[in-house]
Write an enzyme that holds these catalytic residues in place. Structure first.
Site, PDB file in Angstrom:
ATOM      1  CB  THR A   1       0.509   6.101   3.978  1.00 31.95           C
ATOM      2  OG1 THR A   1       1.422   7.194   3.796  1.00 31.95           O
ATOM      3  CG2 THR A   1       1.161   4.866   4.770  1.00 31.95           C
ATOM      4  CG  ASP A  21      -3.229   1.804  -2.100  1.00 36.41           C
ATOM      5  OD1 ASP A  21      -4.521   1.573  -2.590  1.00 36.41           O
ATOM      6  OD2 ASP A  21      -2.713   1.493  -0.871  1.00 36.41           O
ATOM      7  CG  HIS A  66      -5.388  -1.444  -1.041  1.00 34.96           C
ATOM      8  ND1 HIS A  66      -5.514  -0.442  -0.115  1.00 34.96           N
ATOM      9  CD2 HIS A  66      -6.088  -2.471  -0.764  1.00 34.96           C
ATOM     10  CE1 HIS A  66      -6.739  -0.773   0.644  1.00 34.96           C
ATOM     11  NE2 HIS A  66      -6.934  -1.813   0.279  1.00 34.96           N
ATOM     12  CG  HIS A  77      -1.793  -1.160   1.643  1.00 35.55           C
ATOM     13  ND1 HIS A  77      -2.964  -1.402   1.565  1.00 35.55           N
ATOM     14  CD2 HIS A  77      -1.159  -2.392   2.238  1.00 35.55           C
ATOM     15  CE1 HIS A  77      -3.268  -2.448   1.953  1.00 35.55           C
ATOM     16  NE2 HIS A  77      -2.470  -3.103   2.291  1.00 35.55           N
ATOM     17  CD  GLU A 115      -1.129   1.207   4.411  1.00 38.11           C
ATOM     18  OE1 GLU A 115      -0.468   2.285   3.705  1.00 38.11           O
ATOM     19  OE2 GLU A 115      -2.343   1.121   4.547  1.00 38.11           O
TER      20      GLU A 115
END
Length: 817
Positions: free
Chosen positions: A46, A187, A177, A44, A116
């Protein structure tokens, strides 16, 4: 009390001892039927800085991840060294994936590790293009920054360690993601260096030579959307094969391109994308790739076969002697055809020099002897034909090695208005009186026995200014004026198309809707058939007002984007009664049927209708969205004076306030479906409508064009068993129950439809007649009724109520016999 407390502690201690002893007494018998819980690694970004990421992932509820990787030069990080920070133990769930799917697994929080990465793209939306804040699309602009090289090195090191600890994570299960939730996430974005990770042994990538090979193959014959959807599904994406480029497919393709073709982010199923997708399947799932390539080859062969099918020309288009012969001698080499007295023609082409004996209605024709090989011979049949069914019989063809190809076109309309000019006085007087009293205008066309016997324009194409006052110079109605057909679209676009597709074997009205729209499931949708939608027995409410956030179904049903509207129609619109309980007229049924047609044909509804139905019939003024296709607003009758405002009684985003002209009035069609919908949006002239009516009276063809068979016409127009007021789409007289539409004289075989803007059609095969009344009744001032609701004054006139006009036309025709 002291004794009681001592006894309690004793019991607790004994219980603890028993439990402890019991836990030590379990025998071990390891099973071979087990596996690691972790199957995927999800990357991912953020979209916020380090400090805010910590707040979101650690301090606030709702979101988490197993690891967080900061980036250099982030003022909120405060550390020169980039290192991965563990937030959740790998053995525990972290709430990072949300609603997700990958390689047959859902709810990936249960089976994945999330990383992340601090990276902050800048995105904005242009709501003038679309009010939707989607992840992909022309209305969104995202600037994706490059990833910090030190940060990526930390990610690679972390991912390598994770893969060592979790050997069940395959290369194809290292995903972004966006891959697992493409409808709502983009993302880690197209700047994330997936190939660099692959080179370090993390994740999947294709071989360039294999990509080039598939790309070249697909350049020769492009794969269809359904095959690409199936390939995406085979690789892991949670996409449903629908056969059309719908919004989820665009999103899935965009996510795939962001991962594997970041230099080619189009959202389109082009050959480069297909090449990369199949190259990945060939490398990691070779059996799936081989199966899909076999399908690709079969589909190409099927397309070639379909292209090779010779179209039928006319109502008779046969070779005699017929190849398929019956043991009943007198049924061979004969055919029936429709014609009218003094009309008709026939073309004969012999395969070799030959003689033939051919009779029409029992009379032998005087034809050339011999017929020369390959030469077309054209013969007039006007001395042999009569009104109605005529017969063709080929008695002999010699020599025996020869055959003759005979074609007889369907009847086409002729102009007989001069002979009937003085017979329609009663209907002329009714409409003219309404015009004198303020009714805007109309065009009337009547077809009888293959001839146009009435074609008259009345009143004005535009009569009123936006404030409801008469214009100083009103624009007269003409015979060529086009009209917004409103719900006659349901018949002359959607239903005609379904009749055509049914005749081709491409749609079965008894199949469940999900057979053609696989995502149409849940809440009882599985039980609804195509027939249920056509007969308005599916249980939907009359409409969903997608175009306004203030609709009765809630703001979640607000949509001014066709792709979103389609998803709401397929998955969300509720039923208000059970399937088949009653026949309740609903636009929703035909909006769904329009989507079904687009899915089956791979074309938009307007493309299919205009190219496959209207153009072959020579209908140049029957179309959707005329202003986008080169026509002028002045060629069409005006409708509502102030857009969709009902004289300022209505308001919603993007509402039109100008006098509507050549723009579909229906709000759902215009705002929620881009002007093209199965329930409304079609424009036409009375002349074009007359051709379509004669085509139906002919049993499915016009001139040399055959759209479908007479059996198809009969199937679609006969009354529904439980609700005789409806056929398959078509409305029926229902033994006088619908005399407000059909008048009091319509035969039991009559059918037709109405349109909210002021249009009505009646087709009566028993009398071989058809009526088209096109009005712009809604182009009139608005007043408030006794309940304070807006009412168009144009709808108060008899012309706008249909039945009286229809009755007077029937009286004229019946009394003339």
């Amino acid at each position: 009390m002291s004794q009681l407390r001592s006894r309690f502690f004793a019991i607790v201690c004994c219980t603890a001892f028993i439990v402890s002893c019991a836990s030590q007494q379990y025998s071990q018998m390891p099973s071979a039927n087990t596996g690691k819980r972790i199957k995927s690694l999800v990357i991912h970004f953020t979209a916020i800085n380090y400090e805010k990421s910590v707040t979101a992932l650690v301090k606030e509820g709702g979101l988490s991840s197993h690891y967080l990787v900061p980036e250099s030069h982030d003022d909120t990080y405060g550390n020169d060294k980039i290192e991965a920070i563990q937030l959740v133990e790998e053995s525990e769930r972290a709430w990072h994936a949300g609603e997700s799917y990958w390689q047959s697994r859902t709810h990936l929080n249960d089976s994945s590790i999330g990383i992340e990465i601090v990276n902050v793209p800048q995105c904005q939306w242009d709501e003038a293009l679309s009010p939707l804040h989607t992840e992909y699309g022309d209305n969104r602009l995202c600037i994706f920054p490059d990833y910090d090289p030190a940060q990526i090195e930390a990610v690679i090191s972390l991912a390598q360690d994770i893969l060592k600890r979790n050997p069940d994570i395959e290369p194809t299960a290292v995903v972004g993601h966006a891959d697992i939730a493409f409808n709502r996430k983009n993302d880690p974005g197209p700047r994330f260096p997936w190939f660099q990770l692959y080179q370090a042994g993390v994740g999947a990538w294709y071989e360039n030579d294999t990509l080039a090979s598939y790309w070249q193959m697909f350049n020769d014959a492009r794969p269809n959307v359904g095959l690409i959807q199936a390939a995406l599904r085979a690789y892991g994406y949670g996409i449903t094969e629908t056969g059309t480029l719908d919004l989820p497919t665009i999103n899935a393709i965009s996510a795939f391109q962001s991962h594997f073709l970041p230099y080619h982010l189009t959202g389109q199923p082009d050959n480069k994308t297909a090449g990369a997708l199949f190259a990945l399947l060939k490398k990691y799932f070779p059996q799936k790739a081989n199966k899909l390539i076999k399908r690709y080859q079969n589909e190409n062969a099927a397309r070639s076969e379909a292209a090779a099918i010779t179209p039928v020309h006319g109502q008779v288009d046969d070779i005699y002697p017929q190849q398929e012969r019956s043991s009943r001698q007198d049924v061979n080499d004969k055919a029936r055809f429709k014609s009218y007295s003094g009309r008709g023609e026939m073309t004969i082409v012999a395969s070799e020099d030959a003689d033939a004996t051919i009779a029409i209605n029992g009379e032998t024709l005087n034809i050339a002897s011999p017929l020369m090989a390959g030469k077309p011979y054209h013969y007039s049949l006007k001395r042999r034909t009569h009104d109605g069914v005529n017969t063709l019989a080929v008695a002999s063809v010699t020599p025996s090695s020869a055959n003759v190809h005979i074609t007889i076109p369907y009847p086409t309309l002729v102009d007989d208005t001069a002979a009937w000019k003085k017979r329609f006085t009663a209907v002329d007087n009714l409409i003219k009186q309404d015009i004198n009293n303020g009714f805007p205008g109309a065009v009337l066309l009547v077809v009888k026995n293959g001839a146009v016997v009435k074609h008259t324009a009345y009143g004005y194409a535009r009569r009123y200014d936006t404030d409801g006052t008469p214009l100083a110079s009103s624009e007269p109605m003409t015979l060529e004026t086009g009209f917004d057909l409103a719900s006659n679209t349901k018949m002359f676009a959607t239903t005609l198309t379904l009749m055509h597709l049914s005749g081709q074997g491409k749609v079965d009205i008894n199949q469940p809707v999900y057979h053609y729209l696989p995502e149409y499931r849940g809440s009882g949708r599985e039980s609804r058939t195509v027939r249920d939608l056509l007969t308005h027995q599916s249980g939907y409410a009359p409409e969903v007002q997608f175009f306004t956030p203030n609709n009765s179904d809630g703001e979640a049903f607000f949509s001014q984007d066709k792709a979103l509207t389609a998803q709401l129609l397929l998955n969300r619109v509720p039923f208000v009664v059970g399937n088949g309980v009653n026949a309740s007229y609903s636009d929703t049924n035909f909006m769904l049927l329009g989507l079904l047609i687009e899915r089956i044909t791979g074309m938009t509804l307007d493309q299919y209708c205009e190219r496959v139905l209207y153009t072959p019939l020579g209908l140049s003024h029957t179309l959707f969205n005329p202003l986008r296709k080169g026509l002028s607003a002045y060629e069409f009758a005006a409708t509502e004076l102030r857009g969709n405002t009902r004289d300022d009684s209505m308001s919603f985003p993007n509402i039109r306030t100008h006098t509507l002209r050549a723009e579909v009035h229906d709000e759902k069609a215009f705002y929620a479906m881009g002007g093209v919908s199965g329930h409304a949006g079609l424009f036409s002239t009375a002349k074009d409508m007359g051709v379509m009516i004669q085509m139906l009276l002919n049993g499915g063809g016009y001139g040399n064009v055959k759209l479908f068979s007479e059996d198809i016409v009969n199937t679609f127009t006969k009354p529904a068993a439980n609700h005789p007021g409806f056929g398959l789409g078509w409305r029926r007289p229902a033994d006088g129950a619908n005399r407000w539409h059909f008048g009091p004289y319509a035969s039991a075989s009559a059918y037709g439809h109405t349109g909210w803007t002021g249009t009505v059609t009646v087709i009566d095969p028993e009398l071989d007649m058809g009526i088209v009344l096109l009005t712009n009744a809604r182009h009139s001032p608005i007043v408030k009724d006794s309940n304070g609701n807006p009412r168009f004054t144009g709808t108060d006139f008899e012309t706008a109520k249909y039945g009286s006009v229809i009755a007077k036309i029937y009286e004229t025709l019946l009394n003339a016999r």
